[in-house]
Write a protein that holds these residues in place. Structure first.
Motif, mmCIF file in Angstrom:
data_model
loop_
_atom_site.group_PDB
_atom_site.id
_atom_site.type_symbol
_atom_site.label_atom_id
_atom_site.label_comp_id
_atom_site.label_asym_id
_atom_site.label_seq_id
_atom_site.Cartn_x
_atom_site.Cartn_y
_atom_site.Cartn_z
ATOM 1 N N VAL A 189 -3.453 18.511 13.652
ATOM 2 C CA VAL A 189 -3.707 17.208 13.761
ATOM 3 C C VAL A 189 -3.126 16.505 12.483
ATOM 4 O O VAL A 189 -3.415 16.574 11.283
ATOM 5 N N TYR A 190 -2.135 15.415 12.811
ATOM 6 C CA TYR A 190 -1.733 14.710 11.806
ATOM 7 C C TYR A 190 -2.305 13.556 11.595
ATOM 8 O O TYR A 190 -2.384 12.715 12.596
ATOM 9 N N TYR A 191 -2.664 12.960 10.424
ATOM 10 C CA TYR A 191 -3.435 11.773 10.115
ATOM 11 C C TYR A 191 -2.409 10.928 9.085
ATOM 12 O O TYR A 191 -2.024 11.290 8.087
ATOM 13 N N CYS A 192 -2.416 9.485 9.172
ATOM 14 C CA CYS A 192 -2.007 8.610 8.246
ATOM 15 C C CYS A 192 -3.003 7.907 7.500
ATOM 16 O O CYS A 192 -4.116 7.781 8.113
ATOM 17 N N MET A 193 -2.749 7.777 6.262
ATOM 18 C CA MET A 193 -3.739 7.067 5.426
ATOM 19 C C MET A 193 -3.063 5.846 4.562
ATOM 20 O O MET A 193 -1.969 6.045 4.204
ATOM 21 N N LEU A 194 -3.836 4.578 4.774
ATOM 22 C CA LEU A 194 -3.208 3.582 4.107
ATOM 23 C C LEU A 194 -4.073 3.237 2.813
ATOM 24 O O LEU A 194 -5.347 3.338 3.016
ATOM 25 N N GLY A 195 -3.336 3.121 1.691
ATOM 26 C CA GLY A 195 -4.202 3.180 0.317
ATOM 27 C C GLY A 195 -5.022 4.147 0.221
ATOM 28 O O GLY A 195 -4.757 5.417 0.574
ATOM 29 N N TYR A 222 0.903 -1.112 0.118
ATOM 30 C CA TYR A 222 -0.190 -0.027 -0.069
ATOM 31 C C TYR A 222 0.926 1.189 -0.114
ATOM 32 O O TYR A 222 1.696 1.387 0.607
ATOM 33 N N THR A 223 0.265 2.136 -0.654
ATOM 34 C CA THR A 223 0.951 3.629 -0.473
ATOM 35 C C THR A 223 0.148 4.134 0.716
ATOM 36 O O THR A 223 -0.787 4.149 1.148
ATOM 37 N N MET A 224 1.310 4.940 1.555
ATOM 38 C CA MET A 224 0.976 5.339 2.751
ATOM 39 C C MET A 224 1.111 7.054 2.651
ATOM 40 O O MET A 224 2.072 7.412 1.926
ATOM 41 N N THR A 225 0.342 7.588 3.224
ATOM 42 C CA THR A 225 0.144 9.138 3.140
ATOM 43 C C THR A 225 -0.022 9.930 4.310
ATOM 44 O O THR A 225 -0.936 9.107 5.198
ATOM 45 N N TRP A 226 0.644 10.839 4.518
ATOM 46 C CA TRP A 226 0.389 11.780 5.816
ATOM 47 C C TRP A 226 -0.494 13.049 5.502
ATOM 48 O O TRP A 226 -0.042 13.681 4.316
ATOM 49 N N TYR A 227 -1.526 13.326 6.214
ATOM 50 C CA TYR A 227 -2.014 14.572 6.013
ATOM 51 C C TYR A 227 -2.085 15.500 7.265
ATOM 52 O O TYR A 227 -1.703 14.735 8.288
ATOM 53 N N PHE A 234 -2.810 17.461 2.346
ATOM 54 C CA PHE A 234 -1.463 16.773 1.971
ATOM 55 C C PHE A 234 -0.263 17.205 2.589
ATOM 56 O O PHE A 234 0.136 18.370 2.507
ATOM 57 N N VAL A 235 0.440 16.255 3.112
ATOM 58 C CA VAL A 235 1.774 16.465 3.751
ATOM 59 C C VAL A 235 2.822 15.770 2.977
ATOM 60 O O VAL A 235 3.789 16.223 2.460
ATOM 61 N N ALA A 236 2.915 14.358 2.962
ATOM 62 C CA ALA A 236 3.912 13.601 2.387
ATOM 63 C C ALA A 236 3.403 12.090 2.006
ATOM 64 O O ALA A 236 2.342 11.666 2.654
ATOM 65 N N VAL A 237 3.972 11.465 0.948
ATOM 66 C CA VAL A 237 3.276 10.293 0.488
ATOM 67 C C VAL A 237 4.491 9.411 0.125
ATOM 68 O O VAL A 237 5.548 9.726 -0.301
ATOM 69 N N VAL A 296 4.812 3.396 9.262
ATOM 70 C CA VAL A 296 5.217 4.610 8.528
ATOM 71 C C VAL A 296 5.738 5.521 9.262
ATOM 72 O O VAL A 296 4.994 5.850 10.416
ATOM 73 N N TYR A 297 6.647 6.280 9.118
ATOM 74 C CA TYR A 297 7.228 7.558 9.936
ATOM 75 C C TYR A 297 7.071 8.660 9.053
ATOM 76 O O TYR A 297 7.186 8.702 7.930
ATOM 77 N N LEU A 298 7.077 9.816 9.989
ATOM 78 C CA LEU A 298 7.173 11.330 9.512
ATOM 79 C C LEU A 298 8.301 11.820 10.323
ATOM 80 O O LEU A 298 7.823 12.316 11.483
ATOM 81 N N GLN A 299 9.323 12.117 9.935
ATOM 82 C CA GLN A 299 10.485 12.839 10.594
ATOM 83 C C GLN A 299 10.269 14.407 10.246
ATOM 84 O O GLN A 299 10.401 14.465 9.266
ATOM 85 N N MET A 300 9.973 15.006 11.244
ATOM 86 C CA MET A 300 9.767 16.426 11.059
ATOM 87 C C MET A 300 10.973 17.272 11.807
ATOM 88 O O MET A 300 10.880 17.298 13.145
#
Length: 112
Positions: A92-98, A32-37, A47-50, A78-82
């Motif tokens: 508020v940061y959310y991750c999304m799968l697919g 799956y593609t993973m996305t941060w919003y 959108f933040v990153a994918v 999945v990680y998001l280094q900020m």
């Protein structure tokens, strides 16, 4: 049933760093593609990153050069280094799968 659990949010001073994590239950995470919003108060979710299943990444212009998305398929995470965080990163940061599955979100507040 897929479940996503974000963690790692908190309060940080401008210029500081945080690493967000998003752990997924279930199998087949790696395909799956993973996305941060993120969603700031009074604003639309943005959108933040994918990161794709093959590891290709893309970023919003507002975070490019400061944030890094990565994944560990062995840990279904999945990680998001900020880094170099700014007050305008507060959200508020959310991750999304697919295309379909969302986590519950984790609050990031950047303030002195």
């Amino acid at each position: 049933q897929v479940q996503l659990v974000e963690s790692g949010g908190g309060l940080v001073q401008p210029g500081g760093s945080l690493r967000l994590s998003c752990a997924a239950s279930g199998s087949a995470f790696s395909i799956y593609t993973m996305t941060w919003y993120r969603q700031a108060p009074g604003k639309l979710r943005e959108f933040v990153a994918v990161i794709t299943s093959s590891g290709n990444t893309n970023y919003a212009d507002s975070v490019k050069g400061r944030f890094t998305i990565s994944r560990d398929n062995a840990k279904n995470t999945v990680y998001l280094q900020m880094n170099s965080l700014k007050p305008e990163d507060t959200a508020v940061y959310y991750c999304m799968l697919g295309p379909s599955y969302w986590g519950q979100g984790t609050q990031v507040t950047v303030s002195s």
